[in-house]
Design an enzyme around this catalytic site. Structure first.
Site, short mmCIF file in Angstrom:
data_model
loop_
_atom_site.label_atom_id
_atom_site.label_comp_id
_atom_site.label_asym_id
_atom_site.label_seq_id
_atom_site.Cartn_x
_atom_site.Cartn_y
_atom_site.Cartn_z
N LYS A 1 -0.74 -38.07 -58.02
CA LYS A 1 0.31 -37.09 -58.22
C LYS A 1 0.23 -36.59 -59.68
O LYS A 1 -0.33 -37.32 -60.51
CB LYS A 1 1.68 -37.69 -57.96
CG LYS A 1 2.09 -38.72 -59.02
CD LYS A 1 3.56 -38.90 -59.17
CE LYS A 1 3.85 -39.57 -60.49
NZ LYS A 1 5.18 -39.91 -60.80
N ARG B 1 -15.73 -35.15 -70.83
CA ARG B 1 -16.46 -34.16 -71.63
C ARG B 1 -17.05 -34.76 -72.89
O ARG B 1 -18.16 -34.48 -73.27
CB ARG B 1 -15.52 -33.02 -72.05
CG ARG B 1 -15.19 -32.06 -70.95
CD ARG B 1 -14.12 -31.13 -71.42
NE ARG B 1 -12.97 -31.88 -71.94
CZ ARG B 1 -11.85 -31.31 -72.35
NH1 ARG B 1 -11.72 -30.02 -72.32
NH2 ARG B 1 -10.84 -32.05 -72.78
N ASP C 1 9.16 -35.63 -59.97
CA ASP C 1 8.34 -36.71 -60.52
C ASP C 1 8.47 -38.01 -59.72
O ASP C 1 7.50 -38.76 -59.59
CB ASP C 1 8.78 -36.96 -61.98
CG ASP C 1 7.79 -37.83 -62.74
OD1 ASP C 1 6.58 -37.61 -62.59
OD2 ASP C 1 8.24 -38.72 -63.50
N GLU D 1 14.61 -46.66 -64.84
CA GLU D 1 13.76 -46.90 -66.02
C GLU D 1 14.64 -46.95 -67.25
O GLU D 1 15.65 -46.24 -67.32
CB GLU D 1 12.77 -45.74 -66.18
CG GLU D 1 11.78 -45.60 -65.05
CD GLU D 1 10.85 -44.41 -65.28
OE1 GLU D 1 9.72 -44.62 -65.70
OE2 GLU D 1 11.29 -43.27 -65.04
N HIS E 1 7.49 -41.25 -54.67
CA HIS E 1 7.80 -42.69 -54.58
C HIS E 1 9.05 -42.99 -53.73
O HIS E 1 9.02 -43.82 -52.84
CB HIS E 1 8.03 -43.29 -55.96
CG HIS E 1 6.94 -43.01 -56.93
ND1 HIS E 1 5.61 -43.08 -56.60
CD2 HIS E 1 6.97 -42.67 -58.24
CE1 HIS E 1 4.87 -42.79 -57.67
NE2 HIS E 1 5.67 -42.53 -58.67
P1 NAP Z 1 -5.38 -37.36 -70.23
O1 NAP Z 1 -5.05 -38.58 -71.00
O2 NAP Z 1 -5.13 -36.03 -70.85
O3 NAP Z 1 -6.90 -37.46 -69.80
C1 NAP Z 1 -7.57 -36.40 -69.21
C2 NAP Z 1 -9.01 -36.80 -68.96
O4 NAP Z 1 -9.66 -35.66 -68.37
C3 NAP Z 1 -9.79 -37.16 -70.21
O5 NAP Z 1 -10.68 -38.19 -69.89
C4 NAP Z 1 -10.56 -35.88 -70.48
O6 NAP Z 1 -11.76 -36.20 -71.13
C5 NAP Z 1 -10.86 -35.43 -69.08
N1 NAP Z 1 -11.17 -34.01 -68.99
C6 NAP Z 1 -10.41 -32.96 -69.40
N2 NAP Z 1 -11.05 -31.81 -69.12
C7 NAP Z 1 -12.20 -32.13 -68.51
C8 NAP Z 1 -13.28 -31.40 -67.99
N3 NAP Z 1 -13.30 -30.06 -68.03
N4 NAP Z 1 -14.30 -32.05 -67.43
C9 NAP Z 1 -14.33 -33.40 -67.39
N5 NAP Z 1 -13.32 -34.17 -67.87
C10 NAP Z 1 -12.29 -33.54 -68.43
O7 NAP Z 1 -4.61 -37.32 -68.85
P2 NAP Z 1 -4.07 -38.57 -67.99
O8 NAP Z 1 -2.72 -38.92 -68.46
O9 NAP Z 1 -5.10 -39.63 -67.92
O10 NAP Z 1 -3.86 -37.90 -66.56
C11 NAP Z 1 -4.95 -37.56 -65.71
C12 NAP Z 1 -4.37 -37.11 -64.36
O11 NAP Z 1 -3.68 -38.19 -63.74
C13 NAP Z 1 -3.35 -36.00 -64.47
O12 NAP Z 1 -3.44 -35.21 -63.36
C14 NAP Z 1 -2.03 -36.74 -64.48
O13 NAP Z 1 -0.98 -35.94 -64.05
C15 NAP Z 1 -2.33 -37.84 -63.50
N6 NAP Z 1 -1.51 -39.05 -63.70
C16 NAP Z 1 -1.51 -39.71 -64.88
C17 NAP Z 1 -0.76 -40.86 -65.02
C18 NAP Z 1 -0.76 -41.66 -66.30
O14 NAP Z 1 -0.19 -42.75 -66.30
N7 NAP Z 1 -1.36 -41.18 -67.36
C19 NAP Z 1 0.01 -41.34 -63.95
C20 NAP Z 1 -0.01 -40.64 -62.76
C21 NAP Z 1 -0.77 -39.50 -62.65
P3 NAP Z 1 -12.20 -35.68 -72.56
O15 NAP Z 1 -11.04 -34.94 -73.15
O16 NAP Z 1 -12.60 -36.92 -73.25
O17 NAP Z 1 -13.32 -34.82 -72.24
#
Ligand code: NAP
Length: 481
Positions: A155, A54, A242, A223, A247
Site C-alpha cells: 500500500k 538507482r 492510510d 498509535e 488494515h
Molecule cells: P524511500 O525510502 O523513498 O525509498 C525509495 C526507493 O526507491 C529507494 O531505494 C530508491 O533508490 C528507489 N528508487 C526511486 N526511484 C527509482 C527508480 N527510478 N528506479 C529504481 N529505484 C528507484 O521509500 P520507502 O519508504 O521505502 O517506500 C517505498 C514504497 O513502499 C512506497 O510506495 C511506500 O508508499 C511503500 N511503503 C513504505 C513503507 C515504509 O515503512 N517505508 C510502509 C508501507 C508502504 P535510490 O534513491 O537509492 O535510487
C-alpha cells in the site's frame, strides 16, 4: 513452553529482487525479515537476494547501511558475524533505474545466472506506486516475466477507487493476478492468523460467533506517534485511507467472514470479499474524525486531514444483523495497541442478584485479541471470589499471552509474508477485487467528510469518539497494559 521455531519446511530456493532496495521499507522491514529467516534456516545458501536501486553502491557499502537495521538479530537473536557474512554472500547490489530502463540488462544477467531456471523469482516493488508501471514494463522488456515470476506490492495502492483501479490495471497488463502479492502486513501478524485458527479450528467460539450471542465488536489500532517528518505524505492520505481502507477493513473481514470450505487462498479471499460487499453504506452519523492539536503546526499549514477516525459499521447478513462493528484508529493516542474486542451479550437473567452477588453491574464476557504489542488472547469471565464470604462475583481473565507461551521470538509479519511469496501462497495477500470493494466503501466516506472540520483532540487521549458509542449506550474498551 512451546517452541514454534519453524522446522525448515522444504521450499524451493528462490530469488528475491527488492527494487527500491536502498529505501526505508527495504532497510527497515524487508532485509531484516530475510536475515531472520536466514538465521532460522529457512533461507538456505541456495537462495539469492538483490537490492536494486538507482544509486551505485558496492555490496560493502550496502551492508554497512543495512547493518544497523539488523542489530536486534545480533542482540536478542544471537546472530554472529559468520551468520552476517553468510547472509551477505547471498546478496547482490544492482544499479537499476526503472524510469530510464538503465540497468535492466544487469538485472536480467543476475536472474539468468541461477542454477535452476524453474525457481521462483520474487520482484518486490519497494518503490513509489507511480513507478510500478515503469518497473513492470522493464521486467517484461528484459524477459523476466516468466510463469515463476511473482510481484509483491505494498500500500498505498492508490488514493481512491479510480487511482487504485488505474495502478492495478497497469500491473495486470504484465502480470497475471495469480502472480501478484499485495501486502497488508497486518495479515502477516501471528495473532491475525491465530484469529482464523481460533474461529475455525475450535468449536467453542464459532458456535457463539453470531448475533445471538455477540453484542458488538470493537477494533482499535492506536498509535502514540504523530506524523514524525512524514506530514507531507500523510496529509494526502489521512487515517481513513492510510489505515481503514486496508488494515482495519481486513480485520473486520477476518472477524466477520463465514468459514471457507478449505484454507485456500481464493476461498478465504472470496469469504472476505463477501463481508466487504455486505457492509452497509455509512451515513455521516457513523463517522467521527479528529485531528491532534499540534498536527497543523507540524505540517506547517492549515489542514482538515483526519489523524483519527472512528466508524460504526453494519454488516447486512444473517450472522451479523444488529451487531455493530465499531472501529477506530489514530495517531498521538494514549497508548500504542491494536486490539479486537468481542463483547458478548449480557446474561438473560441473573440468578445471583437476590443474594447480593452484584453480578448485574459486572461486565459482560469479552474476548480480547491483542495484535500488538505483546500478542495474545484474553477471555474475560465472571468468577466467584474465593473465601467463605458468600457468593461474591468478580471479573477475572483467562490470559493466553503468546510471549509467555512460546519460547522463541514471534516472527515479524514480513517474515511470514516473504516466505509465503516463495511458497506461492496468496492466502494472506489481498486480491484485486477485495481492494476495489474496500475503496467502494471508503470513497463515499471521503465524500461524506469532505466539508467537515475534524474535532481537535489532545495528544495522549483516546480521540474524540465517545459519542459514537455513547448514543448506542456503549463505551469503548480501551487497551491496557
Ligand atoms: P524511500 O525510502 O523513498 O525509498 C525509495 C526507493 O526507491 C529507494 O531505494 C530508491 O533508490 C528507489 N528508487 C526511486 N526511484 C527509482 C527508480 N527510478 N528506479 C529504481 N529505484 C528507484 O521509500 P520507502 O519508504 O521505502 O517506500 C517505498 C514504497 O513502499 C512506497 O510506495 C511506500 O508508499 C511503500 N511503503 C513504505 C513503507 C515504509 O515503512 N517505508 C510502509 C508501507 C508502504 P535510490 O534513491 O537509492 O535510487
Amino acid at each position: 513452553m512451546i517452541d514454534p521455531k519453524v522446522p525448515s519446511i522444504n521450499l524451493r530456493p528462490s530469488d528475491y529482487v527488492i527494487i527500491g532496495g536502498t529505501g526505508d521499507l527495504a532497510l527497515r522491514k524487508i532485509f531484516p525479515a530475510l536475515f531472520w529467516r536466514y538465521l532460522d534456516g529457512q533461507i538456505t545458501s541456495d537462495y539469492r537476494m538483490a537490492a536494486a536501486a538507482r544509486r551505485e553502491m558496492s555490496r560493502a557499502d550496502f551492508a554497512a547501511m543495512l547493518r544497523p537495521f539488523c542489530e536486534d538479530a545480533f542482540g536478542t537473536g544471537g546472530a554472529s558475524e559468520d551468520d552476517w557474512n553468510g547472509f551477505l554472500d547471498l546478496l547482490s547490489v544492482i544499479t537499476l533505474d526503472v524510469s530510464s530502463g538503465e540497468g535492466g540488462d544487469h538485472l536480467a544477467a543476475f536472474i539468468s545466472e541461477r542454477s535452476d531456471p524453474a525457481r521462483p523469482t520474487i520482484f518486490y516493488l519497494a518503490i513509489a506506486p507511480s513507478l510500478f508501471g515503469d518497473a513492470t514494463r522493464l521486467l517484461k522488456a528484459n524477459g523476466l516475466v516468466t510463469p515463476q515470476a511473482r510481484l509483491v506490492v505494498e500500500k498505498p495502492l492508490g488514493h481512491d477507487g479510480t487511482s487504485s483501479r488505474a495502478i492495478n490495471a497497469e500491473l495486470a497488463e504484465i502480470f497475471d493476478e495469480s502472480q501478484i502479492y499485495r501486502i497488508d502486513h497486518y495479515l502477516g501478524k501471528e495473532t491475525v492468523q491465530n484469529l482464523m485458527a481460533l474461529r475455525f479450528a475450535n468449536v467453542i467460539f464459532e458456535s457463539l460467533w453470531n448475533n445471538n450471542h455477540i453484542d458488538h465488536v470493537q477494533i482499535t489500532v492506536a498509535e502514540t506517534v504523530g506524523v514524525d517528518g512524514r506530514a507531507g505524505y500523510y496529509d494526502r492520505y489521512g487515517a481513513i485511507r492510510d489505515m481503514v481502507q486496508n488494515h482495519l477493513l481486513q480485520l473486520v473481514c477476518l472477524v466477520a467472514m463465514e468459514p471457507p470450505s478449505f484454507f485456500d487462498a481464493d476461498q478465504v479471499r472470496d469469504e472476505k470479499l463477501r463481508v466487504l460487499r455486505a457492509i452497509r453504506p455509512l451515513t455521516a452519523a457513523d463517522i467521527q474524525c479528529g485531528q491532534y492539536q499540534e498536527y497543523t503546526q507540524e505540517l506547517g499549514e492549515a489542514s482538515d486531514t483526519e489523524t483519527f477516525v472512528a466508524m460504526k459499521l453494519a454488516i447486512d447478513n444473517w450472522r451479523w444483523a444488529g451487531v455493530p462493528f465499531y472501529i477506530r484508529t489514530g495517531k498521538k493516542l494514549a497508548r500504542r495497541a491494536s486490539e479486537i474486542v468481542i463483547t458478548f451479550k449480557q446474561r438473560p437473567h441473573d440468578i445471583f442478584e437476590r443474594n447480593g452477588g452484584g453480578a448485574i453491574d459486572s461486565p459482560p464476557n469479552r474476548l480480547i485479541i491483542r495484535l500488538q504489542p505483546s500478542e495474545g488472547l484474553r477471555l474475560q469471565l465472571i468468577s466467584k471470589e474465593p473465601g467463605p464470604g458468600g457468593m461474591r462475583l468478580f471479573p477475572s481473565e483467562l490470559n493466553l499471552s503468546f510471549d509467555d507461551t512460546f519460547e522463541s521470538r514471534l516472527p515479524d509479519a514480513y517474515e511470514r509474508l516473504l516466505m509465503d511469496t516463495a511458497r506461492g501462497n496468496q492466502t494472506l495477500f489481498m486480491r484485486r477485487d477485495e481492494v476495489f470493494a474496500a475503496w467502494d466503501i471508503i470513497d463515499p466516506v471521503m465524500a461524506l467528510i469532505a466539508d467537515r472540520t475534524p474535532h481537535l483532540y489532545r495528544s495522549g487521549t483516546m480521540g474524540p469518539a465517545d459519542e459514537l458509542l455513547g448514543t448506542d449506550g456503549r463505551i469503548w474498551v480501551d487497551p491496557h497494559d
